[in-house]
Write a protein that holds these residues in place. Structure first.
Motif, mmCIF file in Angstrom:
data_model
loop_
_atom_site.group_PDB
_atom_site.id
_atom_site.type_symbol
_atom_site.label_atom_id
_atom_site.label_comp_id
_atom_site.label_asym_id
_atom_site.label_seq_id
_atom_site.Cartn_x
_atom_site.Cartn_y
_atom_site.Cartn_z
ATOM 1 N N GLY A 288 5.055 12.476 7.368
ATOM 2 C CA GLY A 288 4.757 11.048 7.340
ATOM 3 C C GLY A 288 3.810 10.699 8.467
ATOM 4 N N ASP A 289 3.516 9.411 8.569
ATOM 5 C CA ASP A 289 2.623 8.963 9.629
ATOM 6 C C ASP A 289 3.304 9.074 10.989
ATOM 7 O OD1 ASP A 289 0.717 8.353 7.754
ATOM 8 O OD2 ASP A 289 1.409 6.265 7.536
ATOM 9 N N ASP A 290 2.522 9.477 11.987
ATOM 10 C CA ASP A 290 3.048 9.617 13.345
ATOM 11 C C ASP A 290 2.828 8.329 14.127
ATOM 12 O OD1 ASP A 290 3.714 12.221 12.829
ATOM 13 O OD2 ASP A 290 1.797 13.012 13.549
ATOM 14 N N ASN A 291 3.816 7.954 14.912
ATOM 15 C CA ASN A 291 3.634 6.863 15.846
ATOM 16 C C ASN A 291 4.435 7.156 17.100
ATOM 17 O OD1 ASN A 291 6.334 5.107 15.719
ATOM 18 N ND2 ASN A 291 5.868 5.862 13.646
ATOM 19 N N ILE A 292 3.971 6.586 18.199
ATOM 20 C CA ILE A 292 4.610 6.852 19.486
ATOM 21 C C ILE A 292 5.697 5.821 19.742
ATOM 22 C CG2 ILE A 292 4.250 6.948 21.980
ATOM 23 C CD1 ILE A 292 1.453 7.943 21.470
ATOM 24 N N GLY B 240 8.417 8.936 26.286
ATOM 25 C CA GLY B 240 7.656 8.693 25.071
ATOM 26 C C GLY B 240 7.784 9.873 24.139
ATOM 27 N N TYR B 241 7.803 9.603 22.836
ATOM 28 C CA TYR B 241 7.902 10.698 21.871
ATOM 29 C C TYR B 241 7.222 10.286 20.570
ATOM 30 C CZ TYR B 241 11.995 7.965 20.297
ATOM 31 O OH TYR B 241 12.834 6.963 19.884
ATOM 32 N N ILE B 242 6.802 11.282 19.827
ATOM 33 C CA ILE B 242 6.122 11.039 18.561
ATOM 34 C C ILE B 242 7.157 11.043 17.457
ATOM 35 C CG2 ILE B 242 4.398 11.889 16.938
ATOM 36 C CD1 ILE B 242 2.979 13.181 19.340
ATOM 37 N N CYS B 243 7.261 9.912 16.788
ATOM 38 C CA CYS B 243 8.273 9.748 15.746
ATOM 39 C C CYS B 243 7.613 9.841 14.376
ATOM 40 C CB CYS B 243 8.967 8.392 15.911
ATOM 41 S SG CYS B 243 10.345 8.146 14.789
ATOM 42 N N THR B 244 8.111 10.753 13.569
ATOM 43 C CA THR B 244 7.564 10.945 12.232
ATOM 44 C C THR B 244 7.998 9.800 11.321
ATOM 45 O OG1 THR B 244 7.680 13.316 12.538
ATOM 46 C CG2 THR B 244 7.424 12.529 10.292
ATOM 47 N N THR C 152 6.132 11.670 38.842
ATOM 48 C CA THR C 152 5.974 13.016 38.276
ATOM 49 C C THR C 152 5.917 12.903 36.757
ATOM 50 O OG1 THR C 152 8.376 13.263 38.464
ATOM 51 C CG2 THR C 152 7.021 14.336 40.142
ATOM 52 N N VAL C 153 5.227 13.848 36.128
ATOM 53 C CA VAL C 153 4.976 13.781 34.689
ATOM 54 C C VAL C 153 5.281 15.131 34.050
ATOM 55 C CG1 VAL C 153 3.247 13.342 32.906
ATOM 56 C CG2 VAL C 153 3.151 12.083 35.069
ATOM 57 N N ALA C 154 5.890 15.094 32.869
ATOM 58 C CA ALA C 154 6.083 16.293 32.050
ATOM 59 C C ALA C 154 5.584 15.994 30.645
ATOM 60 C CB ALA C 154 7.554 16.697 32.017
ATOM 61 N N VAL C 155 4.810 16.912 30.078
ATOM 62 C CA VAL C 155 4.279 16.732 28.728
ATOM 63 C C VAL C 155 4.598 17.968 27.900
ATOM 64 C CG1 VAL C 155 2.456 15.101 29.291
ATOM 65 C CG2 VAL C 155 2.016 17.521 29.562
ATOM 66 N N LEU C 156 5.091 17.750 26.701
ATOM 67 C CA LEU C 156 5.440 18.839 25.792
ATOM 68 C C LEU C 156 4.869 18.561 24.409
ATOM 69 C CD1 LEU C 156 9.225 19.357 26.743
ATOM 70 C CD2 LEU C 156 7.270 20.696 27.530
ATOM 71 N N GLY C 157 4.633 19.630 23.656
ATOM 72 C CA GLY C 157 4.136 19.480 22.292
ATOM 73 C C GLY C 157 2.751 18.869 22.248
ATOM 74 N N ARG C 158 2.554 17.950 21.327
ATOM 75 C CA ARG C 158 1.226 17.372 21.139
ATOM 76 C C ARG C 158 0.774 16.508 22.319
ATOM 77 N NH1 ARG C 158 1.648 14.946 15.151
ATOM 78 N NH2 ARG C 158 3.884 15.052 15.625
ATOM 79 N N PHE C 159 1.719 16.032 23.121
ATOM 80 C CA PHE C 159 1.324 15.288 24.313
ATOM 81 C C PHE C 159 0.553 16.178 25.297
ATOM 82 C CE2 PHE C 159 4.647 12.288 23.001
ATOM 83 C CZ PHE C 159 4.005 11.078 23.225
ATOM 84 N N PRO D 163 -5.118 14.080 24.593
ATOM 85 C CA PRO D 163 -5.241 13.024 25.618
ATOM 86 C C PRO D 163 -5.002 11.622 25.067
ATOM 87 C CG PRO D 163 -7.072 14.581 25.749
ATOM 88 C CD PRO D 163 -6.341 14.892 24.479
ATOM 89 N N ALA D 164 -5.292 11.414 23.816
ATOM 90 C CA ALA D 164 -5.127 10.081 23.229
ATOM 91 C C ALA D 164 -3.655 9.688 23.181
ATOM 92 C CB ALA D 164 -5.728 10.043 21.823
ATOM 93 N N PHE D 165 -2.803 10.648 22.829
ATOM 94 C CA PHE D 165 -1.365 10.375 22.827
ATOM 95 C C PHE D 165 -0.891 10.031 24.240
ATOM 96 C CE2 PHE D 165 -0.855 12.962 18.762
ATOM 97 C CZ PHE D 165 -0.500 11.864 18.001
ATOM 98 N N ARG D 166 -1.338 10.814 25.218
ATOM 99 C CA ARG D 166 -0.908 10.570 26.599
ATOM 100 C C ARG D 166 -1.375 9.197 27.070
ATOM 101 N NH1 ARG D 166 -2.829 15.907 27.205
ATOM 102 N NH2 ARG D 166 -4.615 15.246 28.475
ATOM 103 N N ALA D 167 -2.640 8.881 26.776
ATOM 104 C CA ALA D 167 -3.187 7.605 27.231
ATOM 105 C C ALA D 167 -2.453 6.426 26.603
ATOM 106 C CB ALA D 167 -4.678 7.531 26.913
ATOM 107 N N LYS D 168 -2.131 6.535 25.334
ATOM 108 C CA LYS D 168 -1.452 5.438 24.645
ATOM 109 C C LYS D 168 -0.071 5.199 25.248
ATOM 110 C CE LYS D 168 -0.176 3.761 20.050
ATOM 111 N NZ LYS D 168 -0.163 4.046 18.590
#
Length: 452
Positions: free
Chosen positions: A320-324, A350-354, A423-430, A434-439
Motif C-alpha cells: 500500500g501507500d507509505d506514509n510517515i 518516526g516510522y513508515i506505516c504501510t 542523538t539520532v538512529a536511522v534504520l531501514g529506508r530512513f 534523505p527525504a524520509f529523514r527530512a520529513k
C-alpha cells in the motif's frame, strides 16, 4: 563549616586539585565505595563501560564539593576598592549607599538529602558602606564556595548572605535563590503518570543589615530590579514554613530491598568528602541515595508484548501507500553509567506505516522508552536500543531522535548549564532516503526539551 575560616586552599578553585589527587586516600576510598554500589545493583564493575566509572564518580563528587576546601576571606581579600560616590546633594550612589545587584548567577549544588545535584539561579544585592565596593566577580565566587557543598536551599542562601556580610562589611546583603531539584518517577510510577513533573522548584531569600527586615523599602527596590528575570515573589518559600521538605527522596516510597553494604558505602563517601554522616541532616542520606540507585538496578527485565510483535510484522508486509507516522515528546529518565548522575529528556520516534495498517499506539512506544531508560545507560546506546526494539515492531523502517539534558554536564568541571544533547538512529529506508529523514525531522517541534 564556618562561613569564613574553613579550608586550606588559597585563591582559585582549580588550585585545590593538583595533579596527583587521583591517588589521594579520599579519592581511592570513594572509588572503592562506588564499586560496592555498582555490585549491589548487579553490575559487573569490569564491564568496559564501567571500568572507569568509580574514578569518574570520585572526581565529580570531589570537584562538586570543593567548597569545603575554600575560604571566603581569601576570595574577598584584596577585592575591595575605594569608591566615594556622591559627595554632595541628596541621594545614594556607589560607595555611599547605592544598591548594587548581580543577577542570574548559574550555580549547582549537591542535595544533602539524596546526593543528587540541583540547579540554582542566584541573585545577590548589597548596599556598599565605608566608601568601598567589592569586585563584582567576587560575589559569584563567594556564592560558588557555598554551592559546592552538600546543601539545602535555605541554608545555602543564609550562608552566602552571612559570608558576604562578614567579608565585605556592607550596609546590608540580600540573596534570592531559584532552586530546581530533579524529580524522577520510579520505574513503576513512570508507566502510570504520563504527566509527571520532572522538577521540584523552590524560591528562597536571605537578608542582613538593611535587608534584615523583609518589609523594608530596599527589598522592594531589589525585587523590582529582578522582575525582568521572571521572579514571582509570591512563590518565595516562607522561612518559618512547617513544610521543610523539598527533596523528592523524602516523599518517594522505598524502592528495592535494604542493603547495609551499599548504605555503608555511601556513608564512607560522605566522610571522604569531609562531611559527618551523623549530622542530623545527613542521617537519611545513605538510604535515600541507595533507594534512588535501585531505580536502575540491573534486573534483566524482559518486555512482554503478548504476541504483538509477530502479528505486527506480518501486517506491515501488506502492500500500500507509505506514509510517515510519528510519536513526539515521549518522556524518558535514565542514569549515566559513566558518572552515576541522572539525565532526562524526550524521545521522538518516526516510522513508515504501510497503507491499510493502523499506527502503533503511543502507550507501547512509551513503554519501550521507559524499559530502556531505567538502566545505567549512555545516550547513544539508549537511542540505538529504542530504535532496534521499535524496529522489531514496525517492520524495520524507523528513525529515533533523543534529546537530553545531562546533570553530568553541570556538576563537573565543565559546568555547561543549559546545554542539550541530541542523538539520532536511522534504520531501514530512513537510512537510505534523505527525504524520509527530512520529513520526519521537520515534524519535531522547535522547542521540545524538558523544563530545567
Amino acid at each position: 563549616m564556618g562561613a569564613l575560616d574553613e579550608g586550606h586552599c588559597n585563591g582559585e578553585v582549580e588550585g585545590c586539585f593538583e595533579l596527583g589527587f587521583e591517588k589521594e586516600v579520599e579519592t581511592v576510598a570513594i572509588e572503592d565505595a562506588v564499586k560496592v554500589l555498582l555490585q549491589g545493583l548487579g553490575e559487573d564493575v569490569n564491564r568496559e563501560g564501567l571500568q572507569k566509572t568509580p574514578l569518574r564518580v570520585a572526581k565529580a563528587l570531589r570537584e562538586g564539593t570543593r567548597g569545603y576546601q575554600l575560604k571566603v576571606k581569601d576570595i574577598v581579600q584584596g577585592a575591595l576598592f575605594p569608591e566615594a560616590g556622591l559627595e554632595t546633594g541628596t541621594g545614594h550612589a556607589g560607595g555611599v549607599g547605592g544598591l548594587v545587584i548581580v543577577r542570574d548567577l548559574d550555580l549547582f549544588s549537591y542535595c544533602e538529602s539524596c546526593l543528587l545535584p540541583f540547579q540554582v539561579k542566584c541573585h545577590i544585592g548589597y548596599v556598599p558602606s565605608g566608601h568601598r565596593v567589592v569586585g563584582l566577580s567576587k560575589l559569584s565566587r563567594v556564592a560558588d564556595v557555598f554551592a559546592k557543598r552538600l546543601q539545602d536551599p535555605q541554608r545555602l542562601a543564609d550562608e552566602i548572605c552571612s559570608a558576604l556580610q562578614h567579608g565585605i562589611k556592607p550596609a546590608g546583603v540580600s540573596v534570592i535563590l531559584q532552586c530546581s531539584h530533579i524529580h524522577f518517577p520510579t520505574l513503576e510510577s513512570a508507566f502510570l503518570a504520563s504527566n509527571h513533573h520532572g522538577f521540584v522548584k523552590m524560591l528562597v531569600t536571605s537578608g542582613s543589615g538593611v535587608f534584615e527586615n523583609e518589609k523594608a523599602d530596599i527589598w522592594g527596590d531589589f525585587l523590582s530590579l529582578l522582575k525582568f528575570r521572571g521572579i514571582n515573589v509570591d512563590k518565595i518559600h516562607p522561612r518559618d514554613s512547617a513544610d521543610k521538605c523539598w527533596c523528592p527522596s523524602q516523599t518517594t516510597s522505598k524502592v528495592g530491598p535494604a542493603n547495609s553494604g551499599m548504605t555503608a558505602a555511601v556513608s564512607l563517601i560522605l566522610r571522604s568528602l569531609g562531611e559527618d554522616p551523623l549530622r542530623k541532616e545527613l542521617l537519611g542520606t545513605p538510604n535515600n541515595f541507595v533507594k534512588w540507585l535501585f531505580n536502575f538496578k540491573n534486573s534483566h527485565l524482559e518486555m512482554k508484548l503478548n504476541g504483538f510483535v509477530l502479528g505486527r510484522m506480518d501486517a506491515l508486509k501488506s502492500i500500500g501507500d507509505d506514509n510517515i507516522q510519528s510519536e513526539l515528546n515521549l518522556s524518558f529518565w535514565s542514569q549515566c553509567e559513566h558518572h552515576l548522575l541522572p539525565f532526562h529528556g524526550v524521545v521522538h520516534i518516526g516510522y513508515i506505516c504501510t497503507g491499510g495498517v493502523d499506527p502503533i499506539g503511543k502507550c507501547l512506544l512509551q513503554s519501550i522508552v521507559h524499559f530502556h531508560g531505567f538502566k545505567l545507560q549512555v545516550q547513544e546506546r539508549l537511542t540505538r536500543q529504542i530504535a532496534e526494539t521499535a524496529s522489531s515492531l514496525l517492520g524495520g523502517d524507523v528513525m529515533v531522535v533523543v534529546e537530553a539534558n545531562h546533570t553530568c554536564m553541570i556538576s563537573r568541571g565543565i559546568e555547561k548549564i543549559g546545554s542539550n544533547t541530541a542523538t539520532v538512529a536511522v534504520l531501514g529506508r530512513f537510512s537510505t532516503d534523505p527525504a524520509f529523514r527530512a520529513k520526519f525531522l521537520q515534524s519535531i517541534p522547535n522547542s521540545t526539551t524538558t523544563e530545567g
